[in-house]
Write an enzyme that holds these catalytic residues in place. Sequence first.
Site, PDB file in Angstrom:
ATOM      1  N   ASP A 188      17.691  -3.293  -7.090  1.00 55.32           N
ATOM      2  CA  ASP A 188      16.982  -3.048  -5.841  1.00 55.32           C
ATOM      3  C   ASP A 188      16.058  -4.218  -5.498  1.00 55.32           C
ATOM      4  O   ASP A 188      15.720  -5.046  -6.354  1.00 55.32           O
ATOM      5  CB  ASP A 188      16.157  -1.760  -5.948  1.00 55.32           C
ATOM      6  N   MET A 227       6.557   5.752   0.204  1.00 56.24           N
ATOM      7  CA  MET A 227       7.076   5.087   1.416  1.00 56.24           C
ATOM      8  C   MET A 227       6.330   5.561   2.670  1.00 56.24           C
ATOM      9  O   MET A 227       6.926   5.787   3.724  1.00 56.24           O
ATOM     10  CB  MET A 227       8.592   5.364   1.555  1.00 56.24           C
ATOM     11  N   LYS A 247      17.168  -2.420  -0.487  1.00 56.86           N
ATOM     12  CA  LYS A 247      16.659  -2.636   0.860  1.00 56.86           C
ATOM     13  C   LYS A 247      15.146  -2.605   0.810  1.00 56.86           C
ATOM     14  O   LYS A 247      14.532  -2.071  -0.105  1.00 56.86           O
ATOM     15  CB  LYS A 247      17.162  -1.562   1.819  1.00 56.86           C
TER      16      LYS A 247
END
Length: 459
Positions: free
Chosen positions: A241, A376, A263
């Site tokens: 990642d 997030m 990402k």
Amino acid sequence: MSNQPDIADGLPLAIRLAGRRVVVFGAGPGAAAKLALLDDTGARIRIHDDAPACAELAGRVIRPLHPLPDLAGTRLVVIAPEIDDATTALIAEAAAAAGALVHAVDRPALSDVTLPALVRRGPLQIAIHTGGRFPALASVLRQRLEALLPAGLGAAVTAAGSRRAEIARRLTDQAARRRFWRDLAARLLDRPEIPIDDLPADAIPVQAGRVDLVGAGPGGPGLLTRDAARAIEAADVVLYDALIDPAILELARREARRIPVGKRCGAHAMRQAAISALMVRLAGEGLHVVRLKGGDPAIFGRLDEELGALDAAGIPARIIPGVTAAAAAAAHLRRPLTLRGAARSVSLVAGHDLAGDLPGAIDRLAAADGTLAIYMGRDRAPAIVAALIAAGRDPAEPAAAVEWAGRPQARSVSVPLAMLADALEGLDADGPVTILVGEAIAVSATAARPADAEGRDAA
């Protein structure tokens, strides 16, 4: 401070001394320490000194140092630290004239070679060398490695070596043979008592392609589990990642392929379906694939999709858990996630849904009796705070946001919930942020926590 690169003073090599003459000058404790390394080499050792020998050398023959002996035919000369500088220089000159290598202890300018700190398990030797700059570090590293390596490993190495020709005949495919030896080596580190002498080549099956779904934690190699580190070290391919610490990737073998697939901030290196298909294809080619994920694979790691694709293809898959960001954030704040009498549960929630909107369960989250850990949520922080307060959370409830939790550059803000969005904006974070809300992280209880190295914590 010099801008020159810190280059090595030499290349560590193993020198064969069996049957060759080695001359040691000095009969004090320094000489005794070097003789402890040399005694197992099979060398013909001679000791020269004019002073009485130390207790450790009792029973050894000590020949005179003066006049200097003839060094013709000598492979290695060791000059102990007890020998004075002038005599050391004369010995080094005589050794050079005789074509012998010189190790003058603590005098690198007069030395051709250095005797390193050694960890020995039979034929297995690990040499630790600092170029004379930091011998104490070499000694501490040796002690730690001694504690890590099983005592029976030397016998296992000897037994494995005796089977190399047989295994080469029975496993003619080079890649299969390499995997056999790697698998056997990994097992021996845990169980050196495996009876290799009686082991047929097919007793440890050569693994077909497989995938390890590995949690890398939120920080550097120090937060990896031992199983995670071993999987990375053994992998043929590492799919990683975007937020993986580069130091973790350095654990992989030099020849292992490293493929970025993650990402960040919505920018995809590879779509999830493509990642799953790539894992299946690589493992189908017989490769050991490590899918390296930040944090823990089971927490916002799309484990279900990747595991489902592997199971459907019949690819063996193992899950290796990792430290999750909420735990690292709490550790940075020096606060618990649960608190007796105040926070009996922890809720882990993503800061947005698949469409990028607030999670639909915000009302239930607001009513939860415990700590909220929001992943997030950096870019949606104002909306998250407003929704929590609107759903019943106290505006004065303790809250914190930690950027880069688990990394040395981690920094944080700890404020009442109503002030969190503004405080986070003042932090000017551009890295991953974990938000914690609840009584367990009370602002007053974090006041004594030292600020980070650059003093960037706010309260």
